[in-house]
Every structure is written in C-alpha cells, then in structure tokens.
Design an enzyme around this catalytic site. Structure first.
Site, PDB file in Angstrom:
ATOM      1  N   GLU A  53      28.229 -23.081   9.228  1.00 15.80           N
ATOM      2  CA  GLU A  53      27.783 -21.703   9.529  1.00 15.80           C
ATOM      3  C   GLU A  53      28.284 -21.157  10.863  1.00 15.80           C
ATOM      4  O   GLU A  53      27.508 -20.606  11.641  1.00 15.80           O
ATOM      5  CB  GLU A  53      26.253 -21.644   9.470  1.00 15.80           C
ATOM      6  CG  GLU A  53      25.715 -22.070   8.119  1.00 15.80           C
ATOM      7  CD  GLU A  53      24.197 -22.121   8.050  1.00 15.80           C
ATOM      8  OE1 GLU A  53      23.532 -21.846   9.053  1.00 15.80           O
ATOM      9  OE2 GLU A  53      23.674 -22.441   6.959  1.00 15.80           O
TER      10      GLU A  53
ATOM     11  N   ASN B 176      31.497 -25.674   6.057  1.00 10.18           N
ATOM     12  CA  ASN B 176      30.443 -25.245   5.132  1.00 10.18           C
ATOM     13  C   ASN B 176      29.806 -23.947   5.623  1.00 10.18           C
ATOM     14  O   ASN B 176      29.497 -23.809   6.814  1.00 10.18           O
ATOM     15  CB  ASN B 176      29.372 -26.358   5.092  1.00 10.18           C
ATOM     16  CG  ASN B 176      28.350 -26.168   3.996  1.00 10.18           C
ATOM     17  OD1 ASN B 176      28.708 -25.937   2.843  1.00 10.18           O
ATOM     18  ND2 ASN B 176      27.077 -26.260   4.344  1.00 10.18           N
TER      19      ASN B 176
ATOM     20  N   HIS C 239      23.720 -19.670  -1.893  1.00 12.00           N
ATOM     21  CA  HIS C 239      22.304 -19.321  -2.064  1.00 12.00           C
ATOM     22  C   HIS C 239      22.287 -17.890  -2.623  1.00 12.00           C
ATOM     23  O   HIS C 239      22.542 -16.935  -1.885  1.00 12.00           O
ATOM     24  CB  HIS C 239      21.570 -19.357  -0.717  1.00 12.00           C
ATOM     25  CG  HIS C 239      21.490 -20.722  -0.112  1.00 12.00           C
ATOM     26  ND1 HIS C 239      20.742 -21.739  -0.670  1.00 12.00           N
ATOM     27  CD2 HIS C 239      22.057 -21.243   1.002  1.00 12.00           C
ATOM     28  CE1 HIS C 239      20.847 -22.827   0.077  1.00 12.00           C
ATOM     29  NE2 HIS C 239      21.646 -22.554   1.096  1.00 12.00           N
TER      30      HIS C 239
ATOM     31  N   GLU D 194      25.063 -25.934  -1.796  1.00  9.73           N
ATOM     32  CA  GLU D 194      23.612 -25.722  -1.641  1.00  9.73           C
ATOM     33  C   GLU D 194      23.105 -24.731  -2.677  1.00  9.73           C
ATOM     34  O   GLU D 194      22.251 -23.880  -2.380  1.00  9.73           O
ATOM     35  CB  GLU D 194      23.299 -25.211  -0.221  1.00  9.73           C
ATOM     36  CG  GLU D 194      23.782 -26.132   0.881  1.00  9.73           C
ATOM     37  CD  GLU D 194      23.430 -25.655   2.288  1.00  9.73           C
ATOM     38  OE1 GLU D 194      22.559 -24.773   2.415  1.00  9.73           O
ATOM     39  OE2 GLU D 194      24.024 -26.162   3.246  1.00  9.73           O
TER      40      GLU D 194
ATOM     41  N   ASP E  25      21.320 -22.452  -5.130  1.00 14.05           N
ATOM     42  CA  ASP E  25      20.029 -22.069  -5.710  1.00 14.05           C
ATOM     43  C   ASP E  25      20.104 -20.583  -6.025  1.00 14.05           C
ATOM     44  O   ASP E  25      20.881 -19.850  -5.413  1.00 14.05           O
ATOM     45  CB  ASP E  25      18.817 -22.436  -4.835  1.00 14.05           C
ATOM     46  CG  ASP E  25      18.905 -21.987  -3.390  1.00 14.05           C
ATOM     47  OD1 ASP E  25      19.717 -21.086  -3.083  1.00 14.05           O
ATOM     48  OD2 ASP E  25      18.149 -22.513  -2.564  1.00 14.05           O
TER      49      ASP E  25
HETATM   50  O1  G3I Z   1       8.719 -31.733   8.968  1.00 14.26           O
HETATM   51  C1  G3I Z   1       8.068 -30.696   9.668  1.00 14.26           C
HETATM   52  C2  G3I Z   1       6.569 -30.815   9.546  1.00 14.26           C
HETATM   53  O2  G3I Z   1       6.161 -32.017  10.170  1.00 14.26           O
HETATM   54  C3  G3I Z   1       5.914 -29.607  10.213  1.00 14.26           C
HETATM   55  O3  G3I Z   1       4.545 -29.659  10.001  1.00 14.26           O
HETATM   56  C4  G3I Z   1       6.462 -28.328   9.614  1.00 14.26           C
HETATM   57  C5  G3I Z   1       5.890 -27.089  10.317  1.00 14.26           C
HETATM   58  O4  G3I Z   1       6.794 -26.013  10.281  1.00 14.26           O
HETATM   59  O5  G3I Z   1       7.861 -28.311   9.768  1.00 14.26           O
HETATM   60  C6  G3I Z   1       8.508 -29.371   9.104  1.00 14.26           C
HETATM   61  O6  G3I Z   1       9.889 -29.254   9.308  1.00 14.26           O
HETATM   62  C7  G3I Z   1      10.556 -28.234   8.578  1.00 14.26           C
HETATM   63  C8  G3I Z   1      11.668 -28.859   7.776  1.00 14.26           C
HETATM   64  O7  G3I Z   1      12.406 -27.865   7.092  1.00 14.26           O
HETATM   65  C9  G3I Z   1      11.152 -29.867   6.734  1.00 14.26           C
HETATM   66  O8  G3I Z   1      10.408 -29.194   5.778  1.00 14.26           O
HETATM   67  C10 G3I Z   1      11.122 -27.213   9.539  1.00 14.26           C
HETATM   68  O9  G3I Z   1      10.072 -26.520  10.199  1.00 14.26           O
HETATM   69  C11 G3I Z   1      11.982 -26.241   8.809  1.00 14.26           C
HETATM   70  O10 G3I Z   1      12.669 -25.421   9.761  1.00 14.26           O
HETATM   71  C12 G3I Z   1      13.020 -26.967   7.987  1.00 14.26           C
HETATM   72  O11 G3I Z   1      13.728 -26.025   7.238  1.00 14.26           O
HETATM   73  C13 G3I Z   1      14.996 -26.452   6.780  1.00 14.26           C
HETATM   74  C14 G3I Z   1      16.036 -25.439   7.205  1.00 14.26           C
HETATM   75  O12 G3I Z   1      17.295 -25.822   6.680  1.00 14.26           O
HETATM   76  C15 G3I Z   1      16.130 -25.370   8.708  1.00 14.26           C
HETATM   77  O13 G3I Z   1      17.231 -24.647   9.121  1.00 14.26           O
HETATM   78  C16 G3I Z   1      14.947 -26.541   5.261  1.00 14.26           C
HETATM   79  O14 G3I Z   1      14.088 -27.606   4.872  1.00 14.26           O
HETATM   80  C17 G3I Z   1      16.354 -26.803   4.709  1.00 14.26           C
HETATM   81  O15 G3I Z   1      16.334 -26.673   3.311  1.00 14.26           O
HETATM   82  C18 G3I Z   1      17.318 -25.792   5.275  1.00 14.26           C
HETATM   83  O16 G3I Z   1      18.613 -26.082   4.819  1.00 14.26           O
HETATM   84  C19 G3I Z   1      19.611 -25.153   5.217  1.00 14.26           C
HETATM   85  C20 G3I Z   1      20.907 -25.916   5.321  1.00 14.26           C
HETATM   86  O17 G3I Z   1      20.755 -26.989   6.228  1.00 14.26           O
HETATM   87  C21 G3I Z   1      22.042 -25.011   5.748  1.00 14.26           C
HETATM   88  N1  G3I Z   1      22.157 -23.868   4.883  1.00 14.26           N
HETATM   89  C22 G3I Z   1      20.940 -23.114   4.695  1.00 14.26           C
HETATM   90  C23 G3I Z   1      19.827 -24.029   4.194  1.00 14.26           C
HETATM   91  C24 G3I Z   1      18.600 -23.247   3.895  1.00 14.26           C
HETATM   92  O18 G3I Z   1      18.094 -22.677   5.091  1.00 14.26           O
END
Ligand code: G3I
Length: 460
Positions: free
Chosen positions: A163, A205, A242, A271, A273
């Site tokens: 990105e 990516n 996405h 990725e 969806d």
């Molecule tokens: O694990 C913690 C948990 O302990 C806490 O209570 C909770 C509170 O917010 O957060 C949890 O962590 C989160 C994590 O996902 C696991 O669920 C983070 O806040 C959250 O920011 C994180 O989001 C991820 C996101 O990237 C962050 O940028 C998504 O799961 C993940 O699917 C997403 O993936 C990205 C790719 O890497 C790049 N392309 C876009 C894609 C979608 O955003």
C-alpha cells in the site's frame, strides 16, 4: 526458472492436500481428463493455481474454522501475525510465535504460505512510528532482512511492500514516514528481501489497483515496469481486490491482470472479499484469473463471514456457521470449468551459445563510496552508496576494512569476498552500470561493532 519453481510448488501442494487432491495432482501430471475438484484448493490446483485464505492465529483452536481451512485451502496468509508490530514489537526484539503457529499449521498439512507484510506505513510498532530519515531506513531494512531470513524456505511469496501509493487521481506515492526516507525505499526493501530469501517470490501489494483506468493502477504499473527495466528484484504484483459498492469489481479487471503479467511478473489476487458476496462478481474474478496464465492464485480475506474484517458486509464464501454460500458454488464451478493450462515441457535442445557482451571502454572517472550505519547492541546494518565520478561505471569494487569482532552475516545488492577484516564488494548484474555522477547502493548486516568505516571504491 522461477515460474517452473512455482509450478513445482503448487504440484507439491496438490500432492499433500489429501487423497482427492493427490488424485487430481496425478491427473495433471498424467494429462488425463481432470476430474472436477470438490474443494477450492484441489480445483485450483488442477488449473495450476492455488486457492488461499487469510488465517488468524487466534482462531486455530476453533474446530469449525480449522475443518474448513484444512479441507478447502492450499495457501495461507497470516492476517496480522507477520506485520511489523507483531514481529518486531520492540526495536531489535523479534517475536515470531503467532506467525509460526500459522506457518506450522499450514505447512504440516501441505499448504503453502504467503508472507504479509515486510514494509508498510500501517501497523508499525510505536518505536518505528517515531522514527524518520536514515535511522528509519536502516530499521526498515533490518526488519525486512531479519523477518525474511527467519522464514526463509517457509514462505513461497512475500508482500514485501504494502500500500505505498496514494488513493485518488494523483498517481503519487502515499505520504508516510517510509516514503519520506527517499523514493528508493521500495526498491531497497525488495533488494533486502531478495538477499534474505532468494527462493521467495517478491510481490508489491496494494488495493484500489483493480480498475485499469485508475491513476493508482497506472502508477503501480509504471513502477513495476521501471523495476523490471532496471533489474530491481520483483516477481509479482498482488491485487488485494476488496470489492464493494464504492469500489466495484471492474469490467476491465482482466485487462489489469494481463497488463501486469505482460511486464514479466506473476499476478496474485491477495485479499479478495466482495460486499454481499455477489456470486456473479466472485465468478468473474475467478474466470479473469484463469484467463491470464501468470495469474497464479487467489486468496480470500477470511473463511466465514464472522471471520472477516468487514463482517457486517458478509463478504466471504462461508456463512458465520460454516455453510457454503452461493458464491462458494460459483467459485468452485468457475474453477472446474476453467481450461487446464499447458504443462511446461522441459527443453530438449541445447540452448544456443550466448553471444559475448560487447566490449566497453574502461571507466576513467573513478568512483567514491560512503556508508551509513545503524548500530545496535551486538550488531549493525551498513548501507553503502557508490557514486560514479566523471565517467560512467561498468562495474565497481568497494573495499571496507571491518574492525576486529565484526562479522558480516547477510548482504544485499553486492557480491562479497570475506566476512571479516578487509572485505571486498563487487556489483551484481543489475547495479554495475552507473551513469556519470549517479549512485547505486548495497548493504550488509554484521555482528559486532562498526566503529567508523572508511570504504574505498575502484572502477573496474
Ligand atoms: O487483537 C486485538 C485485541 O486484543 C483488541 O482487544 C482489539 C481492540 O481493537 O484489537 C485487536 O486487534 C485488531 C486486529 O485486527 C485483530 O483483530 C486491531 O485492532 C485491528 O486494527 C486489526 O485489523 C486488521 C487490519 O488489517 C489492520 O490494518 C484486520 O484484522 C486485517 O484484516 C486487516 O488486513 C488488511 C491487510 O493487512 C492489508 N490490506 C487491507 C486489509 C483490510 O484492512
């Protein structure tokens, strides 16, 4: 060569994903009529592709989740566990536990792993967010080197950089602390990744790079074309894909895939969806990928709707209770209806002798070398800049005397003789020719203390 390696890897995956898949793999090898696959992974493998999913370590103890994972998929991307904040939470302290859980789960069941992601403006740990300039550049390169080295041989493709381009019509790079270290940060990351794991495919990516007419797509295309022309080690482009009502599956998606492929890189849908899981859009994506020989796989960003980062959009192939959705059937049917790509036949004739390179006049303007060092307790990364004098260079050698106790452990973008004491560094194939007054870079990582290094450069 790398493509052949990829095909071999996908065949190995076929052989290891269960009895049905094994039969499918044999059908491919024997070129008998392929039986319709009954799972996404086996059906994709029949077409020389993979079908993958993002996996969260925290869900691996959910039996309903792992049942679908193990049955359907032959490629796995850790959803968050290989990101910078997860793998280097404190500078120089690496943490691989959650990522290894996923890698071990996948590889012990014959699935391959895509690594995501080595360098990104987002999900940086606090220490990195607060860095800038050459300290950040060195920290980023060290991160790439350490993580790619740790997983060397276990990751078939890395999203090296994620990105890095801005949304909208500018076609510019995204502003970020990494971008502000200099426009060459992306290629520096790719070179470090290649040095650390020469066997992995190295991908750029991004999202919103699906519509061929969009400025962002064109900007990434221009960068990849430039990298290929200059020999920057890039093997693949990842389209996140996405899709939703604001960012729809574009009618020219196949053009985008084939245009990138025509640059000489693989294309991977990384990725996927789709809001509401439109069966028509899912089918279109699969058909487009199968129509492009170098589109070598599709990864969906989660298994069940409840596993999705956008759960409320119900964008995935399985319901929250694990049932197959109409989009699943559309994807499986499209995979099974696709044509089997021609199998590569080994060459039977001896290749013609290569013509000797034209003789080039010796460089007479000399060169200079400067070094920047990022030292931490017990080790350092050195980045060396080679600058041509008044004449262009055809090749160069840099000599660096290392203090006692310093030992080179890893290097990129140069060949070396010696790991300790006086070390000599010569250009590799892609960075020997440097225009008058222009520069190129190489780097290395070492144990010990750098002290003050005084590199000297000689034109050859
Ligand atoms: O694990 C913690 C948990 O302990 C806490 O209570 C909770 C509170 O917010 O957060 C949890 O962590 C989160 C994590 O996902 C696991 O669920 C983070 O806040 C959250 O920011 C994180 O989001 C991820 C996101 O990237 C962050 O940028 C998504 O799961 C993940 O699917 C997403 O993936 C990205 C790719 O890497 C790049 N392309 C876009 C894609 C979608 O955003």
């Amino acid at each position: 060569m790398r493509n052949a390696k990829w095909k071999a890897a996908s065949r190995a995956a076929i052989a290891l994903t269960g009895a049905g898949a094994l039969a499918a793999g044999m059908a491919l090898v024997l070129t008998a009529p392929a039986a319709a696959g009954t799972t996404l992974g086996a059906s994709a493998a029949e077409k020389g592709r993979y079908f993958g999913t993002a996996v969260a370590a925290g869900r691996l103890n959910d039996g309903a989740y792992t049942t679908i994972l193990n049955r359907e998929f032959n490629m796995v991307t850790p959803e968050n566990e290989m990101k910078i904040d997860a793998t280097e939470p404190q500078q120089g302290q690496f943490s691989y536990g959650a990522a290894e859980q996923i890698v071990n789960h996948a590889r012990s069941r014959g699935m391959n792993v895509r690594g995501h992601t080595l360098a990104w403006h987002s999900q940086q740990p606090g220490w990195m967010q607060n860095m800038s300039g050459s300290a950040l550049r060195q920290a980023m390169l060290n991160h790439v080197t350490q993580v790619a080295t740790h997983f060397r041989g276990q990751v078939v493709a890395w999203d090296v950089v994620n990105e890095a381009f801005a949304d909208g019509s500018s076609g510019a790079r995204r502003d970020s602390n990494l971008q502000r270290t200099g426009n060459d940060w992306i290629e520096a990351a790719f070179r470090a990744a290649r040095a650390a794991d020469p066997g992995a495919k190295l991908c750029y990516n991004d999202y919103n790079t699906d519509d061929w007419t969009h400025a962002k797509t064109q900007a990434v295309y221009s960068m990849v074309r430039d990298f290929k022309q200059r020999g920057v080690p890039i093997d693949c482009v990842g389209l996140q894909s996405h899709f939703n009502n604001n960012s729809p599956y574009p009618g020219n998606y196949r053009t985008t895939l084939s245009s990138f492929a025509a640059l000489g890189v693989d294309v991977q849908i990384t990725e996927l969806d789709i809001e509401g899981a439109s069966a028509t859009w899912y089918r279109g994506v699969v058909e487009d990928c199968l129509a492009v020989a170098r589109c070598n796989g599709i990864t969906v960003w989660g298994i069940r709707d409840s596993d999705s980062w956008r759960a409320s959009q119900t964008p995935l192939l399985f319901t929250s209770s694990g049932a197959k959705k109409p989009a699943y059937d559309a994807v499986l049917t499209a995979l099974n209806n696709g044509t089997t790509p021609p199998t590569t036949t080994p060459p039977t004739t001896t290749p013609p002798p290569t013509t000797p390179p034209p003789t080039t006049p010796p460089a007479n303007g000399g060169c200079t070398a400067t070094v920047t060092v990022n030292q931490w307790t017990g080790g350092f990364v050195a980045n060396v800049r080679v600058t041509a004098g008044s004449s262009a260079l055809n090749s160069w050698t840099v000599t660096i005397a290392l203090p006692s106790g310093a030992t080179v452990t890893n290097a990129w973008s140069a060949d070396r003789s010696g790991n300790t004491g006086t070390t000599n560094w010569t250009n590799v194939a892609y960075n020997g020719q440097v225009g008058a007054g222009q520069s190129t870079e190489f780097g290395f990582q070492a144990n010990g203390t750098a002290g003050s290094l005084s590199p000297t450069c000689a034109a050859r």
